[in-house]
Every structure is written in C-alpha cells, then in structure tokens.
Design an enzyme around this catalytic site. Sequence first.
Site, PDB file in Angstrom:
ATOM      1  N   CYS A 259      81.694 -85.083 -19.852  1.00 29.20           N
ATOM      2  CA  CYS A 259      82.097 -83.666 -19.741  1.00 29.20           C
ATOM      3  C   CYS A 259      81.000 -82.745 -20.263  1.00 29.20           C
ATOM      4  O   CYS A 259      80.368 -82.023 -19.518  1.00 29.20           O
ATOM      5  CB  CYS A 259      83.370 -83.413 -20.566  1.00 29.20           C
ATOM      6  SG  CYS A 259      84.776 -84.343 -20.060  1.00 29.20           S
TER       7      CYS A 259
HETATM    8  N1  SAJ Z   1      79.383 -83.653 -30.535  1.00 33.30           N
HETATM    9  C1  SAJ Z   1      78.459 -83.203 -31.471  1.00 33.30           C
HETATM   10  N2  SAJ Z   1      78.854 -82.229 -32.343  1.00 33.30           N
HETATM   11  C2  SAJ Z   1      80.107 -81.684 -32.305  1.00 33.30           C
HETATM   12  C3  SAJ Z   1      81.020 -82.162 -31.337  1.00 33.30           C
HETATM   13  C4  SAJ Z   1      80.640 -83.145 -30.459  1.00 33.30           C
HETATM   14  O1  SAJ Z   1      77.316 -83.658 -31.539  1.00 33.30           O
HETATM   15  O2  SAJ Z   1      80.409 -80.814 -33.128  1.00 33.30           O
HETATM   16  C5  SAJ Z   1      78.958 -84.680 -29.577  1.00 33.30           C
HETATM   17  C6  SAJ Z   1      79.766 -85.949 -29.690  1.00 33.30           C
HETATM   18  O3  SAJ Z   1      79.164 -86.845 -30.592  1.00 33.30           O
HETATM   19  C7  SAJ Z   1      79.713 -86.492 -28.261  1.00 33.30           C
HETATM   20  C8  SAJ Z   1      79.624 -85.235 -27.407  1.00 33.30           C
HETATM   21  O4  SAJ Z   1      79.196 -84.185 -28.274  1.00 33.30           O
HETATM   22  O5  SAJ Z   1      78.551 -87.273 -28.060  1.00 33.30           O
HETATM   23  C9  SAJ Z   1      80.951 -84.846 -26.755  1.00 33.30           C
HETATM   24  O6  SAJ Z   1      81.893 -84.873 -27.770  1.00 33.30           O
HETATM   25  P1  SAJ Z   1      83.354 -84.209 -27.562  1.00 33.30           P
HETATM   26  O7  SAJ Z   1      84.042 -84.249 -28.898  1.00 33.30           O
HETATM   27  O8  SAJ Z   1      83.229 -82.917 -26.892  1.00 33.30           O
HETATM   28  O9  SAJ Z   1      84.097 -85.282 -26.684  1.00 33.30           O
HETATM   29  P2  SAJ Z   1      84.475 -85.331 -25.160  1.00 33.30           P
HETATM   30  O10 SAJ Z   1      83.306 -85.584 -24.321  1.00 33.30           O
HETATM   31  O11 SAJ Z   1      85.607 -86.279 -25.085  1.00 33.30           O
HETATM   32  O12 SAJ Z   1      84.997 -83.858 -24.813  1.00 33.30           O
HETATM   33  C10 SAJ Z   1      86.349 -83.679 -24.535  1.00 33.30           C
HETATM   34  C11 SAJ Z   1      86.383 -82.459 -23.652  1.00 33.30           C
HETATM   35  N3  SAJ Z   1      87.695 -82.362 -23.075  1.00 33.30           N
HETATM   36  C12 SAJ Z   1      87.786 -82.028 -21.757  1.00 33.30           C
HETATM   37  O13 SAJ Z   1      86.822 -81.804 -21.053  1.00 33.30           O
HETATM   38  C13 SAJ Z   1      89.142 -81.965 -21.204  1.00 33.30           C
HETATM   39  C14 SAJ Z   1      86.097 -81.202 -24.464  1.00 33.30           C
HETATM   40  O14 SAJ Z   1      86.434 -80.046 -23.687  1.00 33.30           O
HETATM   41  C15 SAJ Z   1      86.887 -81.152 -25.743  1.00 33.30           C
HETATM   42  O15 SAJ Z   1      86.503 -79.990 -26.482  1.00 33.30           O
HETATM   43  C16 SAJ Z   1      86.567 -82.395 -26.554  1.00 33.30           C
HETATM   44  O16 SAJ Z   1      87.029 -83.515 -25.780  1.00 33.30           O
HETATM   45  C17 SAJ Z   1      87.280 -82.371 -27.901  1.00 33.30           C
HETATM   46  O17 SAJ Z   1      87.521 -81.260 -28.417  1.00 33.30           O
HETATM   47  O18 SAJ Z   1      87.501 -83.461 -28.425  1.00 33.30           O
END
Ligand code: SAJ
Length: 418
Positions: A259
Amino acid sequence: MSKVVVVGLGYVGLPVALLTSEKGHNVTGIDLDVPKLEKIRDKKDPIGEDFIAERISNTKFTVTDNFDSIKDADVVVVCVPTPVNEDFSPNLGPVKGACTSIAQKMSKGTLVILESTINPGVCDEVVIPLMEEVSGMKCGEDFYVSHCPERINPGDPKWNVSNIPRVVGSVNAEGLRLTVEFYKSFLDSDIKEMGSLKEAEAVKIVENTFRDVNIAFVNELAMSFTKLGINVVNVIDGAATKPFAFMPHYPGAGVGGHCIPVDPYYLIEYAKDNGFDHKFLSLAREINNGMPQFVVDQLIDGLNEVGLPLKGTKVAVLGLSYKANVADDRQSPSYEIIRILEEKGALVKTFDPHYSNKSSANSLNDSLTNTDAVIIATSHKEFLDHHWAENDVKVLVDGRNNSLNIDPKVIYKGIGTA
Ligand code: SAJ
C-alpha cells in the site's frame, strides 16, 4: 437481499464475501487460485486473519474459478490486486482482466463496485470504456460502476471490514444510491458519499500518501538528528504530547508493503500524465527508498568503531517481512538492505521466523553464530525478547528502534536514536 459476486478472495475480498453471506446475501466468490478455493471449501482460512478464521467454518457462500455466476449477479465487488510495475507505474492488468470477464457475462442492471486501490481516473478512463465496449451496454443506464476503496488493515485486532468507515463514489446518483444501500445492508460503519468516482479514488491514494510523506518526514529527521546527536524518537514522543495537530510517525529501515510505498506512485504518474509534477511526493518516496542505504551506512560506522571493514564481514539480517509479526514481504526494505550489503561484499545470513523457506539460517541462534554484526529490519517479537550478550555479535543496527536487551560491549546503532 441480493445475489452478490465477489471477484478476488484475498485479505480484502474474502472478508467481504464472508460478511455479506453472513448478513443474508446469496454470495459467490471467484478466484483464479484453485488451491485457495479448495482451502475455503474445506473451511480453512487461506489468509491468516482472525476475522476470516472466526467465520470461515460456517461459510455459506460458494466459490469458483469461473465467471458464470456473474450473469445472475445484482452486485459484483472487485477486490483484485493492483500492483506496480518495476518502474513503479500502476499495473492495472488484474483489474482489466476481472472487468473484462465481468462485462462478458453481466446482465442489465448490474452494479459493479471496485474496492481495489486505483488512481483517480481509472474508473472513468479505463474501467467504464472497457466494460461498455465488451458488454455493448451503457454505463449509468444499463449497468453501474462505483468505487469504494478498501481499508483493510492486515493484522489489526480492532478495525475490520464490518466497522471501518467507508467512502463511496459512483458514475451517477442512481449508482450511488444503489451502492450505499448495498454497503448499509452489511456494514455497521459510516458511509460517506463522494461527489464522483475520481473523488472516491483520490481518497484512498491521499490517505496512504499522507502516511508515506509523514514517514519520510521523520526518516529525514532521523538522519539529521543522527548528525546532531539528538534522539529523534524521544523528540517525536515529546511532540506527540501535544493533544492536537500532531500525529506521530516513526523512522525506520524503510517503507514496505503493497500500500504505502505503492499508492503514491499512482497519483504521481496520473498527475504527470496530466501536466503536474508532484515534487514533494516524489521526494518523500526518494527519502523512504533511501533508508536501506542509511541502515547500511549505520552498520559501516559501527564496524569502523571495531576496525572491521564491511567487505568480508558476516552480517545477519533479521526480518524479511515488511511489518512486524506478519508473513508479508511485498516491497520489503529488507531485500534492498541485503542487496546493498552483498554488493559491498558482506557475507549475509538472513532469518525471519515467518519465512523459514526464504531464510538462509534456520533459527535466530543459527543466524547469530560466528556473526560479527546484526541488522534488525523487522520488529518480529522473536527478536525483541533475545538477550544480545549471548553471541559474539559486535555491532547491532536496530532498523526499527526497538527497546532491546543490549549488552554494553555491543555497539548499538539505531535510526536517529544513537
Ligand atoms: N512504517 C514506518 N514508520 C511508521 C509507520 C510505518 O517506517 O511510522 C513502515 C512500516 O515499517 C512498513 C510500512 O511503513 O514497512 C507500512 O507500514 P503500515 O503500518 O502503513 O502498514 P500497511 O502497509 O499494512 O498499511 C496499512 C494501510 N491500510 C490500508 O491501506 C487499508 C494504511 O493505510 C494504514 O494506515 C496502515 O495499514 C496502518 O495504520 O496500520
């Protein structure tokens, strides 16, 4: 209740099929992955999500790999992947394939809803023209196309398909009415009506791009504060005590998943095709894509303190998944870290408890035996409990700023924390 067909039974489509079926709709699920269909028929969760596992045993809906059920469908929900190509341009192959198959079979009056993440313009400029040509029907009169972007958050114990608020856009007012009526028939959450298909498409891209730029912001701070000797995580936590107008994000080894690192490119490409250059969004992508290099630079600095060159040094990279405690390595920064290390001549071992088949070591201890340095790329809980004095590791780079049991003799490098 309606005859509902869900195309694509992944972590988005399967919950939709389960919940609509539970609420009394007559549901058929379509997926091209026959082994997955067998698992569903055997009442086994093929995805590994609690929401699915809790419901799969009383599955009432049928699953198939063909599109025959489309002809009797009132509503068709498209939940197929929208990956990016090597050059980060959007790959609409699965969406086009599904919509073509649907258009070949659908009857008049069918409501087609795309939940897959797509950039603004895809419904108006790709999906509708394609389906009109294949079906010979007129969208907005003979059938409807709507967009309701998926918001499933893998592994989230609180938010699931039944309670996450949604936004909906459609080709016209009647399509919007029918779509809202459909979602209200099985969701407990709010549904916001958008003014157009493009607005609904833009909402999802903006949500995820917001996250990408905010992560890039703290990643750049982490690199700057490393030079300034300031602990960026403490500063972010301090700023987060402000009860309004601040939303904490945290620096790390990079941004993975299907995403966050992907969706911004949809908007960047579409805007570029229409004469606008998203310099800021592109820079955020560049910063986040540069974090694996920063991790390796941190390792080199640590090795210098013990007089070790990177070339020939044995390095364990822990974690292949892009996110803690899940088995999902799509766009994982771990692979870029490994690529850079090997390019510089380091001897790399890898271990991820969720990917034993892709790990070169068969356990955490095996990965740490005769190892000079460690990079923690993913915060799997197995790594957080480990006592880092038990091995002869000399340098540890903590790509996710975890709170670890570190022996003072081990040189610790975080991402903006030390
Ligand atoms: N990450 C960071 N720093 C942060 C947050 C995330 O480096 O503060 C990195 C994570 O390690 C990962 C990547 O970003 O490698 C993505 O992390 P994520 O927590 O966003 O996880 P996802 O990919 O599962 O994102 C989903 C998304 N949901 C949908 O698209 C429906 C996102 O919109 C959500 O915000 C996210 O989950 C969430 O909040 O957990």
